[in-house]
Motif scaffolding. Structure first.
Motif, mmCIF file in Angstrom:
data_model
loop_
_atom_site.group_PDB
_atom_site.id
_atom_site.type_symbol
_atom_site.label_atom_id
_atom_site.label_comp_id
_atom_site.label_asym_id
_atom_site.label_seq_id
_atom_site.Cartn_x
_atom_site.Cartn_y
_atom_site.Cartn_z
ATOM 1 N N SER A 88 0.802 -1.227 0.000
ATOM 2 C CA SER A 88 0.000 0.000 0.000
ATOM 3 C C SER A 88 0.833 1.274 0.000
ATOM 4 O O SER A 88 0.306 2.352 -0.260
ATOM 5 C CB SER A 88 -0.953 0.006 1.195
ATOM 6 N N ASN A 89 2.118 1.199 0.273
ATOM 7 C CA ASN A 89 2.976 2.390 0.254
ATOM 8 C C ASN A 89 3.728 2.542 -1.067
ATOM 9 O O ASN A 89 4.726 3.250 -1.131
ATOM 10 C CB ASN A 89 3.972 2.335 1.414
ATOM 11 N N ASN A 90 3.271 1.875 -2.130
ATOM 12 C CA ASN A 90 3.890 1.910 -3.466
ATOM 13 C C ASN A 90 5.249 1.214 -3.503
ATOM 14 O O ASN A 90 6.066 1.495 -4.370
ATOM 15 C CB ASN A 90 4.034 3.342 -4.001
ATOM 16 N N SER A 91 5.491 0.303 -2.594
ATOM 17 C CA SER A 91 6.742 -0.446 -2.627
ATOM 18 C C SER A 91 6.490 -1.850 -3.160
ATOM 19 O O SER A 91 5.358 -2.322 -3.214
ATOM 20 C CB SER A 91 7.377 -0.520 -1.230
ATOM 21 N N VAL A 92 7.580 -2.478 -3.578
ATOM 22 C CA VAL A 92 7.552 -3.864 -4.019
ATOM 23 C C VAL A 92 8.605 -4.597 -3.194
ATOM 24 O O VAL A 92 9.776 -4.217 -3.205
ATOM 25 C CB VAL A 92 7.893 -4.002 -5.524
ATOM 26 N N SER A 93 8.183 -5.619 -2.466
ATOM 27 C CA SER A 93 9.119 -6.419 -1.672
ATOM 28 C C SER A 93 9.304 -7.767 -2.349
ATOM 29 O O SER A 93 8.330 -8.395 -2.754
ATOM 30 C CB SER A 93 8.585 -6.627 -0.259
ATOM 31 N N PHE A 94 10.562 -8.201 -2.466
ATOM 32 C CA PHE A 94 10.894 -9.485 -3.070
ATOM 33 C C PHE A 94 11.303 -10.455 -1.968
ATOM 34 O O PHE A 94 12.105 -10.110 -1.096
ATOM 35 C CB PHE A 94 12.037 -9.323 -4.077
ATOM 36 N N PHE A 104 14.891 -7.806 -0.931
ATOM 37 C CA PHE A 104 14.944 -6.357 -0.844
ATOM 38 C C PHE A 104 13.560 -5.765 -1.034
ATOM 39 O O PHE A 104 12.637 -6.432 -1.483
ATOM 40 C CB PHE A 104 15.935 -5.701 -1.821
ATOM 41 N N ASN A 105 13.455 -4.490 -0.646
ATOM 42 C CA ASN A 105 12.212 -3.739 -0.748
ATOM 43 C C ASN A 105 12.495 -2.504 -1.606
ATOM 44 O O ASN A 105 13.426 -1.755 -1.311
ATOM 45 C CB ASN A 105 11.746 -3.324 0.659
ATOM 46 N N LEU A 106 11.723 -2.314 -2.671
ATOM 47 C CA LEU A 106 11.946 -1.212 -3.609
ATOM 48 C C LEU A 106 10.800 -0.211 -3.499
ATOM 49 O O LEU A 106 9.651 -0.562 -3.732
ATOM 50 C CB LEU A 106 12.044 -1.761 -5.040
ATOM 51 N N ASN A 107 11.120 1.034 -3.148
ATOM 52 C CA ASN A 107 10.103 2.073 -2.948
ATOM 53 C C ASN A 107 9.935 2.927 -4.200
ATOM 54 O O ASN A 107 10.904 3.205 -4.902
ATOM 55 C CB ASN A 107 10.491 2.964 -1.766
ATOM 56 N N ASN A 120 18.914 -10.608 -19.686
ATOM 57 C CA ASN A 120 20.200 -10.239 -20.263
ATOM 58 C C ASN A 120 20.986 -9.271 -19.392
ATOM 59 O O ASN A 120 22.210 -9.340 -19.326
ATOM 60 C CB ASN A 120 20.002 -9.636 -21.657
ATOM 61 N N SER A 121 20.295 -8.358 -18.724
ATOM 62 C CA SER A 121 20.989 -7.336 -17.942
ATOM 63 C C SER A 121 20.879 -7.536 -16.436
ATOM 64 O O SER A 121 21.538 -6.842 -15.684
ATOM 65 C CB SER A 121 20.428 -5.962 -18.292
ATOM 66 N N ASP A 122 20.059 -8.485 -15.992
ATOM 67 C CA ASP A 122 19.805 -8.725 -14.570
ATOM 68 C C ASP A 122 19.134 -7.513 -13.910
ATOM 69 O O ASP A 122 19.369 -7.206 -12.750
ATOM 70 C CB ASP A 122 21.087 -9.095 -13.828
ATOM 71 N N TYR A 123 18.271 -6.827 -14.691
ATOM 72 C CA TYR A 123 17.541 -5.674 -14.164
ATOM 73 C C TYR A 123 16.086 -6.030 -13.890
ATOM 74 O O TYR A 123 15.473 -6.802 -14.628
ATOM 75 C CB TYR A 123 17.563 -4.497 -15.154
ATOM 76 N N ILE A 124 15.559 -5.415 -12.856
ATOM 77 C CA ILE A 124 14.126 -5.468 -12.570
ATOM 78 C C ILE A 124 13.563 -4.140 -13.057
ATOM 79 O O ILE A 124 14.051 -3.075 -12.665
ATOM 80 C CB ILE A 124 13.857 -5.631 -11.060
ATOM 81 N N ILE A 125 12.572 -4.179 -13.928
ATOM 82 C CA ILE A 125 11.957 -2.969 -14.463
ATOM 83 C C ILE A 125 10.574 -2.821 -13.842
ATOM 84 O O ILE A 125 9.751 -3.744 -13.914
ATOM 85 C CB ILE A 125 11.860 -3.006 -16.001
ATOM 86 N N ILE A 126 10.333 -1.683 -13.228
ATOM 87 C CA ILE A 126 9.057 -1.431 -12.569
ATOM 88 C C ILE A 126 8.430 -0.178 -13.166
ATOM 89 O O ILE A 126 9.052 0.891 -13.180
ATOM 90 C CB ILE A 126 9.235 -1.292 -11.048
ATOM 91 N N PHE A 142 19.646 -2.027 -5.859
ATOM 92 C CA PHE A 142 19.791 -0.578 -5.889
ATOM 93 C C PHE A 142 19.231 -0.012 -7.194
ATOM 94 O O PHE A 142 19.162 -0.698 -8.202
ATOM 95 C CB PHE A 142 21.249 -0.145 -5.661
ATOM 96 N N LEU A 143 18.835 1.262 -7.149
ATOM 97 C CA LEU A 143 18.244 1.920 -8.313
ATOM 98 C C LEU A 143 19.335 2.209 -9.340
ATOM 99 O O LEU A 143 20.309 2.897 -9.060
ATOM 100 C CB LEU A 143 17.548 3.223 -7.891
ATOM 101 N N HIS A 144 19.165 1.673 -10.541
ATOM 102 C CA HIS A 144 20.122 1.871 -11.626
ATOM 103 C C HIS A 144 19.767 3.112 -12.455
ATOM 104 O O HIS A 144 20.648 3.808 -12.930
ATOM 105 C CB HIS A 144 20.167 0.631 -12.512
#
Length: 147
Positions: A88-94, A104-107, A120-126, A142-144
């Motif tokens: 509910s706080n706009n975060s995504v927890s893995f 990790f938790n991404l806000n 290919n890049s090991d990136y999470i796109i949100i 971490f934010l790329h």
């Protein structure tokens, strides 16, 4: 003529002394006997469905879990034990069901509408409702960059 509505009984009822809250979402994954259940009070519980036993409880008392989803089987090359929760706080927890840990938790500044993984890049796109695309490092969390 009078009709009666049949009573439908649940197949299994999962009860816990540590949770007294409404369920917000359910995710059956990874093995036929495991079920992941999120509660309005912030807990996310991995249940052994058939034994009616708690395997692990993740707790975040501050934010309501809105959605549980299985993540890419290729993520971290750890197999299919990774799931994530939109909160509910706009975060995504893995989380890892295998290691019983929060990876990790991404806000984010606005509502998350889409999550994907680039092998290919090991990136999470949100993608968020405000139009922002947030690119996170899939290994460290971490934010790329933002597009």
């Amino acid at each position: 003529s009078s009709s009666t509505t049949p009573t439908i009984k649940p197949y299994i009822t999962l009860k816990s002394s540590i949770i007294d809250s409404s369920v917000t979402c359910i995710l059956p994954i990874y093995s036929p006997d495991l079920l992941i259940v999120a509660y309005k009070t912030g807990e996310i519980i991995i249940w052994n469905y058939f034994k009616k036993k708690i395997i692990h409880c993740f707790s975040d008392k501050f934010y309501i879990p809105l959605s549980l989803r299985k993540f890419s089987d290729d993520f971290y090359k750890k197999g299919s034990s990774i799931f994530y929760c939109l909160k509910s706080n706009n975060s995504v927890s893995f989380y890892s069901a295998k290691t019983k840990s929060c990876l990790f938790n991404l806000n984010h500044p606005s509502e998350v509408i889409f999550v994907s993984y680039d092998n290919n890049s090991d990136y999470i796109i949100i993608m968020c409702r405000d139009g922002g695309n947030y690119i996170w490092d899939g290994a460290e969390g971490f934010l790329h960059g933002v597009q």
